[in-house]
Design an enzyme around this catalytic site. Structure first.
Site, mmCIF file in Angstrom:
data_model
loop_
_atom_site.group_PDB
_atom_site.id
_atom_site.type_symbol
_atom_site.label_atom_id
_atom_site.label_comp_id
_atom_site.label_asym_id
_atom_site.label_seq_id
_atom_site.Cartn_x
_atom_site.Cartn_y
_atom_site.Cartn_z
ATOM 1 N N THR A 1 -21.185 5.307 11.973
ATOM 2 C CA THR A 1 -19.927 6.037 12.150
ATOM 3 C C THR A 1 -20.179 7.534 12.066
ATOM 4 O OG1 THR A 1 -17.648 6.273 11.359
ATOM 5 C CG2 THR A 1 -19.331 6.056 9.681
ATOM 6 N N THR B 1 -9.065 -6.283 1.506
ATOM 7 C CA THR B 1 -10.306 -5.498 1.572
ATOM 8 C C THR B 1 -11.361 -6.117 0.656
ATOM 9 O OG1 THR B 1 -8.941 -3.553 1.989
ATOM 10 C CG2 THR B 1 -11.226 -3.141 1.403
ATOM 11 N N ARG C 1 0.821 -1.216 0.000
ATOM 12 C CA ARG C 1 0.000 0.000 0.000
ATOM 13 C C ARG C 1 0.852 1.261 0.000
ATOM 14 N NH1 ARG C 1 -5.268 -1.947 3.504
ATOM 15 N NH2 ARG C 1 -5.961 -3.335 1.862
ATOM 16 N N HIS D 1 -22.053 2.939 6.032
ATOM 17 C CA HIS D 1 -22.076 3.566 4.702
ATOM 18 C C HIS D 1 -23.464 4.073 4.331
ATOM 19 C CE1 HIS D 1 -17.914 2.653 3.781
ATOM 20 N NE2 HIS D 1 -18.114 1.571 4.515
ATOM 21 N N LYS E 1 -17.796 9.243 8.218
ATOM 22 C CA LYS E 1 -18.002 9.233 6.771
ATOM 23 C C LYS E 1 -18.956 10.375 6.405
ATOM 24 C CE LYS E 1 -16.650 4.395 6.801
ATOM 25 N NZ LYS E 1 -15.247 4.430 6.413
ATOM 26 N N SER F 1 -19.963 -1.748 1.381
ATOM 27 C CA SER F 1 -19.203 -0.634 0.808
ATOM 28 C C SER F 1 -18.340 -1.002 -0.369
ATOM 29 C CB SER F 1 -18.333 -0.016 1.885
ATOM 30 O OG SER F 1 -17.289 -0.903 2.201
ATOM 31 N N THR G 1 -10.644 3.208 27.256
ATOM 32 C CA THR G 1 -9.973 4.103 26.319
ATOM 33 C C THR G 1 -10.502 5.522 26.488
ATOM 34 O OG1 THR G 1 -9.296 4.314 23.998
ATOM 35 C CG2 THR G 1 -11.578 3.714 24.373
ATOM 36 N N THR G 2 -9.663 6.486 26.165
ATOM 37 C CA THR G 2 -10.050 7.893 26.305
ATOM 38 C C THR G 2 -11.183 8.221 25.330
ATOM 39 O OG1 THR G 2 -7.803 8.411 26.963
ATOM 40 C CG2 THR G 2 -9.136 10.251 26.164
ATOM 41 N N SER H 1 -23.412 -14.338 10.894
ATOM 42 C CA SER H 1 -22.722 -13.190 10.306
ATOM 43 C C SER H 1 -22.664 -13.319 8.783
ATOM 44 C CB SER H 1 -21.299 -13.153 10.897
ATOM 45 O OG SER H 1 -20.507 -12.190 10.273
#
Ligand code: PMP
Length: 410
Positions: free
Chosen positions: A249, A367, A25, A221, A252, A193, A281-282, A141
């Protein structure tokens, strides 16, 4: 000999394998410019600055440059400073976090929501926690689910059943084979996506009802982009009340960073209390919560942005269709142009950006499956007709240069 020297060859071999498979990548170093999106500049080899048009951003609606969102972030930084200063439990919950969660719960017509540091973390944390709450849980799933869901399901260390993509018969066969009284959860996405297709949400909910399974949908998405208020495909289809856990999310369509789930209060309370990825986690910065809050509120009341977005995607698809390019002609805003070879995909992407200032990042394994490498175009409401003309002209020349066939993918 240092320890790095001792292990260096193995690290190098891992990278070499990736390179040989044509999926090494290269990150394009770009400078986004507020007010100019999707125009940007690219620092080629850290030397030369080149004007480009970004065709592969997930800032789907350009909200990352929206004046009101930017202003909300700035004024929250002025008011509250930068970091949140702690986990949600230890001083990291601010008014902005609380208001954002109220807003997201309202968006999905649920009694609660919970914000995580990313959409990835939301999936991983929520799904991996389900089996702590429901011992003996069976998770069903979709085989095309995102890596974050796969990771969460794996870490749940419980029974898992992978059903064929969007295949109701296979899902039902798997549900039927599970003991009737065992707890079950079906995890799937709305908009996939990479293939630009949409799940049969109503039918999956019917099966969930028939077999007493909870439903968990990833609308990453789709939130902001589908439904009268941007509540996703489940809102568009009037199915939000049939989905038990909606995940989304803020990174996006909403142009920020962060992820969330929206669900019944009792579900959110249990995940809030038990999910490591939430607890340890913060929390996101107050300014991020403020920007996301503004973005969600704006998109709730601006359906015209959604129409413009779809219109742009339809224009691009119509042009690809007319030109006979092998793209996936789906019902969503995502337009994957199929190349089918990782090396060629990279070379075409390089040629497009270097020769024509068209930026479309190659999408390779893992991906997408090997042999289905593609360039994934994501037009926004800000991609003008002129930009479409530029893209079509560049593609036509590159297509001829690489002697690629023009045909339509079914
Ligand atoms: N789910 C899906 C389907 C995704 O495509 C992604 C990211 N590309 C995520 C979850 C993770 O979301 P985020 O980028 O907010 O971590």
């Amino acid at each position: 000999m240092t320890n790095v020297t001792r292990y260096r060859d193995q690290f190098q071999a891992a990278v070499d394998t990736v390179r040989q498979e044509g999926r090494y990548r290269i990150f394009r170093d770009i400078r986004r410019k507020k007010g100019a999106f999707p125009r940007a500049t690219w620092f080629k080899d850290n030397l030369e600055e080149k004007n480009i048009t970004v065709w592969c951003s997930n800032d789907y609606l350009g909200m990352g440059q929206n004046d009101c969102v930017v202003e909300a972030v700035k004024s929250a930084v002025d008011a509250a400073g930068t970091g949140s200063g702690g986990t949600r439990n230890i001083s990291g919950t601010t008014r902005y976090h609380v208001q954002l969660e109220e807003e997201l719960a309202d968006l999905h017509d649920k009694s609660a929501s919970l914000v995580f540091t990313s959409g990835y973390v939301a999936n991983e944390a929520a799904l991996s926690t389900m089996s702590k709450i429901l011992p003996g849980l069976h998770i069903l799933s979709d085989e095309m689910n995102h890596a974050s869901m796969i990771s969460g399901i794996r870490n749940a260390r419980t029974h898992k059943h992978i059903f064929k993509h969007n295949n109701l018969a296979d899902l039902e066969a798997k549900l039927k084979a599970i003991p009737a009284d065992a707890p079950k959860l079906i995890a799937f996405e709305s908009v996939y996506s990479m293939d630009a297709d949409i799940a049969p949400i109503a039918e999956i909910c019917d099966l969930a009802d028939k077999y007493n399974a909870l439903t968990y949908i990833d609308e990453v998405h789709a939130v902001g982009m589908y439904g009268p208020r941007g509540g996703g495909v489940s809102e568009q289809r009037g199915l939000m009340d049939r989905i038990d856990i909606i995940q989304g999310t803020l990174a996006k369509a909403y142009g920020m960073i962060g992820g969330y789930i929206a669900a019944d209060k009792v579900i959110v309370d249990a995940i809030r209390s038990l999910a490591s990825g939430f607890i340890f986690t913060t929390s996101i910065p107050p300014s991020t919560a403020a920007g996301a809050l503004r973005s969600v509120r704006i998109l709730k009341i601006t359906p015209e942005v959604r129409s413009q977005h779809q219109e742009r995607a339809n224009s691009l698809k119509a042009r690809f269709r007319a030109a006979g390019y092998p793209f996936i002609d789906g019902d969503t805003h995502i337009v994957p142009l199929m190349i089918g070879d990782p090396v060629k995909c990279q070379a075409i992407s390089d040629r497009l950006i270097e020769g024509y200032g068209i930026y479309a990042q190659p999408i390779n394994y893992p991906t997408v499956p090997r042999g289905t490498e593609r360039l994934r175009f994501t037009p926004s409401p800000f991609h003008s007709d002129v930009m479409l003309d530029e893209l079509m002209s560049a593609l036509s020349q590159v297509w001829a240069e690489f002697e690629l066939p023009r045909e339509k993918v079914a």
